[in-house]
Design an enzyme around this catalytic site. Structure first.
Site, mmCIF file in Angstrom:
data_model
loop_
_atom_site.group_PDB
_atom_site.id
_atom_site.type_symbol
_atom_site.label_atom_id
_atom_site.label_comp_id
_atom_site.label_asym_id
_atom_site.label_seq_id
_atom_site.Cartn_x
_atom_site.Cartn_y
_atom_site.Cartn_z
ATOM 1 N N ARG A 148 35.230 44.238 39.215
ATOM 2 C CA ARG A 148 35.578 42.851 39.518
ATOM 3 C C ARG A 148 35.814 42.103 38.219
ATOM 4 O O ARG A 148 35.068 42.270 37.255
ATOM 5 C CB ARG A 148 34.410 42.205 40.277
ATOM 6 C CG ARG A 148 34.847 41.475 41.491
ATOM 7 C CD ARG A 148 33.790 40.780 42.268
ATOM 8 N NE ARG A 148 34.409 39.559 42.765
ATOM 9 C CZ ARG A 148 35.198 39.507 43.825
ATOM 10 N NH1 ARG A 148 35.432 40.597 44.539
ATOM 11 N NH2 ARG A 148 35.753 38.378 44.194
ATOM 12 N N CYS A 187 44.586 32.455 43.354
ATOM 13 C CA CYS A 187 43.856 33.693 43.650
ATOM 14 C C CYS A 187 44.170 34.293 45.027
ATOM 15 O O CYS A 187 45.194 34.928 45.181
ATOM 16 C CB CYS A 187 42.363 33.483 43.442
ATOM 17 S SG CYS A 187 41.507 35.033 43.128
ATOM 18 N N HIS A 235 40.800 29.598 38.934
ATOM 19 C CA HIS A 235 40.026 28.532 39.560
ATOM 20 C C HIS A 235 39.517 27.648 38.421
ATOM 21 O O HIS A 235 39.899 27.806 37.275
ATOM 22 C CB HIS A 235 38.813 29.116 40.292
ATOM 23 C CG HIS A 235 39.128 30.155 41.306
ATOM 24 N ND1 HIS A 235 39.502 29.852 42.577
ATOM 25 C CD2 HIS A 235 39.093 31.511 41.251
ATOM 26 C CE1 HIS A 235 39.677 30.971 43.267
ATOM 27 N NE2 HIS A 235 39.442 31.998 42.483
HETATM 28 N N1 GLN Z 1 39.390 38.312 47.735
HETATM 29 C C1 GLN Z 1 40.303 38.353 46.640
HETATM 30 C C2 GLN Z 1 39.843 39.282 45.543
HETATM 31 O O1 GLN Z 1 38.661 39.577 45.433
HETATM 32 C C3 GLN Z 1 40.551 36.970 46.104
HETATM 33 C C4 GLN Z 1 39.358 36.378 45.388
HETATM 34 C C5 GLN Z 1 39.504 34.927 45.049
HETATM 35 O O2 GLN Z 1 40.264 34.200 45.682
HETATM 36 N N2 GLN Z 1 38.773 34.479 44.064
HETATM 37 O O3 GLN Z 1 40.638 39.733 44.761
#
Ligand code: GLN
Length: 240
Positions: free
Chosen positions: A128, A94, A191
């Site tokens: 998101r 990520c 993850h």
């Molecule tokens: N901050 C980054 C995003 O929101 C990565 C998020 C994450 O590592 N889960 O895309």
């Protein structure tokens, strides 16, 4: 056998969310099961880069964490690039997947420059992407995990996708790709932690590292993944 393998964790203080530390624990434990001695080195902001590493892993982070480590990551970028070119296995999840690409434009317009190991570019979008993910890959079969990101990642012409999404979004909402790889470097949004759920990827990283260092991979013992397979079957049926 007394062969050691050194795992370097990049920025565990700032880039380590949604259970990514489980990746380190999985590599450690599986190395032990195979008869190797694992050593784990943490690389945090301002540390000096170790002279020898066999596997490099990095996790996710908030945009603020990415901003914090960005300059330091650029300073070690050429070293990481050379190691990637010489076949060192790496797993970037990520936030560090995004920064192993060309860069990430965050929701507030901040331009985070990446180190360009992977030919991918990331832009934050209003929606998101959150939830359980199931993908299919040529190399590792079904890869399962959990995503939570605002950044959407697009592959450049030199990038190869890691997998195709079956459930969830993966890299973005436009195409069906998840992750990317270059040589033995894997970038992914997943993850979960990823490696406990997907031991084939853990074993790939371990095998490459051992072959790079010792020429052949002859484990003393092969881990029994019976319960992992059962857990994967349940995980694959979980709602998004
Ligand atoms: N901050 C980054 C995003 O929101 C990565 C998020 C994450 O590592 N889960 O895309």
């Amino acid at each position: 056998m007394n062969q050691s393998i050194t795992i370097l964790q990049l920025y565990p203080r700032d880039m380590n969310i949604y259970g990514d530390y489980g990746n380190t624990l999985t590599l450690k434990r599986r190395l032990e099961w195979c008869g190797f001695t694992p050593r784990v080195i943490d690389y945090n902001l301002g540390d000096s880069f170790p002279a020898h590493v066999d596997i490099i892993i990095g996790g996710g982070g908030q945009d603020s964490g990415q901003n914090k480590i960005q300059a330091d990551l650029l300073s070690i970028g050429p070293t990481l690039k050379t190691l990637a070119d010489t076949g060192v296995p790496m797993l970037m999840v990520c936030g560090l997947y995004q920064l192993f690409g060309h860069g990430f434009v965050t929701a507030d317009g901040t331009q985070l420059v990446g180190i360009g190991v992977l030919d991918v570019t990331t832009y934050a979008k209003p929606q998101r992407l959150i939830g359980n993910v199931v993908t299919k890959s040529h190399r590792f079969g079904e890869i399962i995990g959990y995503e939570n990101h605002s950044g959407q990642t697009f592959l450049g012409t030199h990038a190869k996708p890691l997998a195709r999404v079956v459930v969830g979004d993966g890299n973005n909402t436009d195409d069906e790709f998840e992750g990317a790889y270059y040589k033995n470097v894997i970038g992914t949004y997943l993850h979960g932690s990823l490696l406990p759920k997907n031991p084939l990827i853990a074993d790939f990283l371990i095998r490459q590292a051992v072959i790079n260092k010792y020429g052949t991979f002859e484990p003393e013992f092969t881990p029994d993944d019976h319960f992992t397979r059962l857990a994967r079957q349940v995980a694959m049926k979980r709602p998004r």
